[in-house]
Scaffold this motif. Structure first.
Motif, PDB file in Angstrom:
ATOM      1  N   ALA A   1       0.819  -1.345  -0.032  1.00  0.00           N
ATOM      2  CA  ALA A   1       0.025  -0.064   0.061  1.00  0.00           C
ATOM      3  C   ALA A   1       0.974   1.279   0.056  1.00  0.00           C
ATOM      4  N   ASP A   2       1.828   1.232   0.892  1.00  0.00           N
ATOM      5  CA  ASP A   2       2.670   2.263   0.783  1.00  0.00           C
ATOM      6  C   ASP A   2       3.471   2.672  -0.650  1.00  0.00           C
ATOM      7  N   ILE A   3       4.134   1.802  -1.256  1.00  0.00           N
ATOM      8  CA  ILE A   3       4.611   1.826  -2.621  1.00  0.00           C
ATOM      9  C   ILE A   3       3.604   2.128  -3.486  1.00  0.00           C
ATOM     10  N   ALA A   4       2.375   1.545  -3.527  1.00  0.00           N
ATOM     11  CA  ALA A   4       1.431   1.941  -4.547  1.00  0.00           C
ATOM     12  C   ALA A   4       1.006   3.365  -4.220  1.00  0.00           C
ATOM     13  N   GLN A   5       1.055   4.050  -3.108  1.00  0.00           N
ATOM     14  CA  GLN A   5       0.609   5.354  -2.842  1.00  0.00           C
ATOM     15  C   GLN A   5       1.844   6.113  -3.505  1.00  0.00           C
ATOM     16  N   ASP A   6       3.154   5.860  -3.075  1.00  0.00           N
ATOM     17  CA  ASP A   6       4.380   6.419  -3.498  1.00  0.00           C
ATOM     18  C   ASP A   6       4.369   6.323  -5.102  1.00  0.00           C
ATOM     19  N   THR A   7       3.929   5.460  -5.857  1.00  0.00           N
ATOM     20  CA  THR A   7       3.787   5.484  -7.273  1.00  0.00           C
ATOM     21  C   THR A   7       2.902   6.459  -7.733  1.00  0.00           C
ATOM     22  N   PHE A   8       1.805   6.715  -7.138  1.00  0.00           N
ATOM     23  CA  PHE A   8       0.925   7.711  -7.522  1.00  0.00           C
ATOM     24  C   PHE A   8       1.164   8.962  -7.306  1.00  0.00           C
ATOM     25  N   MET A   9       1.848   9.190  -6.071  1.00  0.00           N
ATOM     26  CA  MET A   9       2.705  10.603  -5.860  1.00  0.00           C
ATOM     27  C   MET A   9       3.694  10.978  -6.849  1.00  0.00           C
ATOM     28  N   ARG A  10       4.480   9.896  -7.142  1.00  0.00           N
ATOM     29  CA  ARG A  10       5.445  10.098  -7.937  1.00  0.00           C
ATOM     30  C   ARG A  10       4.891  10.578  -9.466  1.00  0.00           C
ATOM     31  N   ILE A  11       3.961   9.920  -9.898  1.00  0.00           N
ATOM     32  CA  ILE A  11       3.150  10.376 -11.024  1.00  0.00           C
ATOM     33  C   ILE A  11       2.645  11.622 -11.078  1.00  0.00           C
ATOM     34  N   TRP A  12       2.053  11.951  -9.851  1.00  0.00           N
ATOM     35  CA  TRP A  12       1.612  13.397  -9.795  1.00  0.00           C
ATOM     36  C   TRP A  12       2.604  14.375  -9.903  1.00  0.00           C
ATOM     37  N   ALA A  13       3.669  14.131  -9.365  1.00  0.00           N
ATOM     38  CA  ALA A  13       4.808  15.065  -9.027  1.00  0.00           C
ATOM     39  C   ALA A  13       5.569  15.466 -10.595  1.00  0.00           C
TER      40      ALA A  13
END
Length: 174
Positions: free
Chosen positions: A39-51
């Motif tokens: 769940a943490d890495i999935a969230q980081d994935t979407f945050m990276r994409i958003w950035a």
């Protein structure tokens, strides 16, 4: 990015998140054997994409799962490398005599520094990284490194210059 483009990118990311988050967490969980880590890495994935989001770029993704898997895989590798550094550090602490044991605060600072160093050197080829670490962590001279790695001193000097350039480049970009 204009507020209009920002809104379109946010909507595209929201759609991507809604449609594929559960799948991404399940995919990561199979690889990590940890629901929380996934769940943490999935969230980081979407945050990276958003950035790095641009409205048109997000809307033009033809294979969203392949795109998400690629971003998540890179983050997962970084996560696993950090865990590896942490495990190696903790294992090395077990071999220290009790009188030289570090306080919990000193351990945390040292571990954080090791993780930052690992990230700084992540882009280097293995031989350059090894030479750099032998010099900076083990305190070996260039001659000692050359002997240990079966290289010329000139090659070690070149490797060290590349290592320092990598560190400076990343530090200046921050």
């Amino acid at each position: 990015m204009s507020s209009r483009a920002d809104g379109a990118a946010g909507e595209a990311l929201g759609n991507l998140y809604t449609l594929h988050r559960s799948w991404l967490v399940a995919w990561l969980q199979c690889r990590l054997n940890s629901r929380e880590g996934a769940a943490d890495i999935a969230q980081d994935t979407f945050m990276r994409i958003w950035a790095s989001a641009k409205a048109q770029a997000l809307e033009d993704i033809r294979e969203p799962r392949a795109y998400l898997r690629t971003v998540a895989q890179r983050l997962m590798v970084n996560h696993l490398e950090r865990l590896s550094v942490e495990r190696a550090y903790l294992a090395s602490l077990q071999h220290l005599p009790e009188e030289t044991a570090l306080s919990p605060e000193a351990r945390a600072i040292l571990l954080e520094t090791l993780i930052e160093l690992d990230a700084l050197l992540a882009g280097l080829p293995p031989k350059i990284r090894t030479a750099f670490l032998l010099s900076q962590l083990d305190g070996l001279t260039y001659e000692e490194i050359a002997t240990r790695m079966h290289l010329s001193v000139r090659t070690v000097t070149r490797y060290m210059a590349q290592g320092f350039r990598q560190c400076l480049s990343i530090m200046l970009d921050s």
